[in-house]
Design a protein around this motif. Structure first.
Motif, PDB file in Angstrom:
ATOM      1  N   VAL A  92       0.854  -1.194   0.000  1.00 17.95           N
ATOM      2  CA  VAL A  92       0.000   0.000   0.000  1.00 17.95           C
ATOM      3  C   VAL A  92       0.886   1.239   0.000  1.00 17.95           C
ATOM      4  O   VAL A  92       1.738   1.403   0.886  1.00 17.95           O
ATOM      5  N   VAL A  98      -7.786   1.543   0.038  1.00 13.99           N
ATOM      6  CA  VAL A  98      -7.711   0.102   0.247  1.00 13.99           C
ATOM      7  C   VAL A  98      -9.075  -0.464   0.609  1.00 13.99           C
ATOM      8  O   VAL A  98      -9.784   0.091   1.465  1.00 13.99           O
ATOM      9  N   CYS A 128      -2.603  -0.596   7.173  1.00 14.52           N
ATOM     10  CA  CYS A 128      -2.828   0.144   5.925  1.00 14.52           C
ATOM     11  C   CYS A 128      -2.743   1.650   6.153  1.00 14.52           C
ATOM     12  O   CYS A 128      -2.110   2.380   5.371  1.00 14.52           O
ATOM     13  N   ALA A 133      -2.325   4.831   3.590  1.00 12.77           N
ATOM     14  CA  ALA A 133      -3.587   4.724   2.854  1.00 12.77           C
ATOM     15  C   ALA A 133      -4.467   5.935   3.158  1.00 12.77           C
ATOM     16  O   ALA A 133      -4.580   6.357   4.315  1.00 12.77           O
ATOM     17  N   VAL A 136      -9.518   3.357   4.131  1.00 17.70           N
ATOM     18  CA  VAL A 136      -9.677   1.907   4.203  1.00 17.70           C
ATOM     19  C   VAL A 136     -11.163   1.607   4.338  1.00 17.70           C
ATOM     20  O   VAL A 136     -11.837   2.155   5.221  1.00 17.70           O
ATOM     21  N   SER A 198     -11.507   1.724  -5.163  1.00 18.02           N
ATOM     22  CA  SER A 198     -10.308   1.260  -4.456  1.00 18.02           C
ATOM     23  C   SER A 198      -9.136   1.068  -5.408  1.00 18.02           C
ATOM     24  O   SER A 198      -9.314   0.749  -6.583  1.00 18.02           O
ATOM     25  N   ARG A 200      -6.376  -0.826  -4.059  1.00 14.19           N
ATOM     26  CA  ARG A 200      -5.849  -2.106  -3.601  1.00 14.19           C
ATOM     27  C   ARG A 200      -6.966  -2.889  -2.917  1.00 14.19           C
ATOM     28  O   ARG A 200      -7.869  -2.301  -2.314  1.00 14.19           O
ATOM     29  N   THR A 251      -4.430  -7.768  -4.164  1.00 13.59           N
ATOM     30  CA  THR A 251      -3.115  -7.255  -3.823  1.00 13.59           C
ATOM     31  C   THR A 251      -2.396  -8.248  -2.915  1.00 13.59           C
ATOM     32  O   THR A 251      -1.232  -8.595  -3.127  1.00 13.59           O
TER      33      THR A 251
END
Length: 331
Positions: A92, A98, A128, A133, A136, A198, A200, A251
């Motif tokens: 990430v 994510v 993450c 990120a 999430v 998203s 990932r 991922t």
């Protein structure tokens, strides 16, 4: 209940006696078969594309973390497993969005092992966010009432406390999708909106027995992205899992074998169904992850036909040893 076709009246009677709703029983693949089956589905209206979320430079990465199941800290273990693969920052990048696809299929407490454990969900969310990120998101399309499932499993509270958004499925979030080269997922409703938003995707699944497929792990976990009358796919369970492997190129996946459900899967219902197996797997190869998980269930990859089918579809390798996995011991 039985796996042979029975008429609808008998099916309804058996649902009542078993204390299951028709939707729950059907989604589990019990009893009444949809006479239309999965064949003959059209491509009309299928328009969306699902991106490949994998990272080319990270193919074939696998860490197997083992510890003492009775005292195994899921948060510390998953952190150590990711560190062995270069840390979450290898998966990430700062600013990326994510999606965590959890297993929240049933309205049951985490102690029964039928769903993703909230401690593990929260830990991965934090990893993450620590990697940078920007957002999430947690989602699944549970068999039982979605809000109840997210609440009773503890996933909703854990995810929000860790800083994630929980997306409960609703009709507007689904789009029609066709798997290229697939036979079953054709013009089928898929929980597309969270995927489209998203960069990932990480799959989080427990190790479980399954009365039809033999096991429910990272590959079967993508079943929770399907909408519609998806119970018809239980008639060809190994093929639908293969097509799910073709649909989602993740991922990375996290397979939780801290304890494994050896019997009465996928719902379980008793602590006696569980065995401490003290293992957590992190991999960019979901086929390899499931092959490791099969051994926790006392089986081999060859015992689970969907693993070979997914391997032939190019989703990974069943020979996980060929990946030279990083094996670590945690306290």
């Amino acid at each position: 209940m039985t796996e042979t076709p029975i008429d609808r009246r008998e099916f309804l009677g058996r649902c009542t006696r078993a204390g299951l709703s028709v939707a729950a029983a059907g989604a589990l693949g019990f009893g009444f078969y949809d006479s239309r089956g999965p064949d003959g589905l059209s491509d009309a209206g299928a328009s969306v594309k699902i991106p490949d979320f994998s990272i080319p430079d990270m193919k074939g990465e696998l860490c197997i973390a083992r510890g003492t199941a009775q005292g195994m800290d899921r948060a510390a273990t998953v952190r150590a497993a990711f560190e062995a693969l270069g840390g979450m920052k290898a998966f990430v990048k700062p600013g990326e969005r994510v999606l965590l696809k959890v297993n929240a299929a049933f309205a049951s407490p985490p102690t029964l092992g039928a769903t993703s454990h909230p401690d593990l969900v929260a830990a991965v969310v934090r990893l993450c966010l620590d990697a940078g990120a920007s957002r999430v998101t947690i989602t699944d399309n549970p068999i039982n009432d979605p809000a109840s499932c997210f609440a009773l499993t503890g996933i909703d509270a854990a995810a929000r406390l860790a800083g994630a958004e929980v997306v409960v499925p609703r009709e507007a979030l689904f789009e029609r999708f066709t798997v290229e080269g697939g036979r079953l997922i054709r013009d089928w409703p898929v929980l597309y909106a969270p995927l489209a938003r998203s960069d990932r995707i990480i799959g989080l699944a427990p190790v479980k027995d399954h009365h039809r497929s033999g096991a429910s792990m990272t590959l079967k976990n993508w079943y929770g992205l399907l909408g519609g009358r998806r119970n018809i796919f239980h008639q060809d369970i190994h093929t639908i899992i293969q097509e799910l492997a073709m649909m989602i190129r993740p991922t990375v996946v996290v397979l939780d074998g801290t304890q494994s459900m050896l019997t009465n899967g996928p719902t379980g219902g008793s602590l006696s169904d569980l065995k401490p197996t003290g293992t957590l797997i992190v991999s960019t190869d979901p086929v390899a992850a499931d092959a490791v998980g099969a051994e926790l269930l006392g089986r081999t990859a060859a015992d689970l036909p969907y693993i070979a089918k997914s391997e032939r579809a190019g989703a990974g390798t069943a020979d996980y040893r060929s990946l030279n996995p990083k094996e670590i011991q945690v306290s």
